[in-house]
Motif scaffolding. Structure first.
Motif: not given
Length: 151
Positions: A50, A86, A92-94
């Motif tokens: 993450n 996402q 956030n972005c995984d």
């Protein structure tokens, strides 16, 4: 945490069309076993880390697939590499661990969506035989026939 303590990593897709840089506070990752991630990656789980959007720079951006009403997934339209997950409304972005240029150091710290775990045996594979691709002659022969050095 100060910027001086952040870990910089780079990554992208298989063909190189999509590239990114991230600055991470740690090298923690997780496995998501939900059915959507299984289908999106074709694996028993997706391995993600993450990152806050502010710490992610797409040097050459991905395409996005709206995978549900609440989420979208970055991918490369040229080679099909899945790159992450996402939430539509999220800071956030995984990103997929496998899309990092050097995933060494990344360590799994948790499981998510465990109700969809295919089988417990997928979690502990340390007793399975381990084979190196650079020692598998049929593969080496195929690369040689293609006139390409083994990647």
């Amino acid at each position: 945490m100060s910027d001086a303590n952040l870990i910089e990593k780079t990554g992208g897709c298989q063909c190189g069309h999509v590239r990114y840089r991230v600055r991470l506070a740690n090298e923690e990752a997780y496995l998501c076993h939900c059915r959507m991630c299984q289908r999106a990656t074709g694996g028993f789980a997706a391995s993600f880390f993450n990152v806050p959007q502010a710490q992610l720079i797409w040097e050459s951006g991905p395409d996005w697939y709206q995978s549900s009403a609440i989420a979208r997934r970055p991918f490369c339209r040229a080679c099909g590499t899945p790159l992450g997950f996402q939430y539509v409304e999220g800071p956030n972005c995984d990103l997929t661990v496998g899309s990092l240029d050097d995933p060494q150091g990344m360590r799994p710290t948790s499981h998510f969506g465990i109700e969809h775990l295919i089988h417990e045996d997928w979690l502990d594979t340390h007793n399975l035989p381990k084979n190196r691709l650079d020692e598998y002659q049929p593969l080496l022969d195929r690369w040689a026939m293609a006139g390409i050095e083994t990647p």
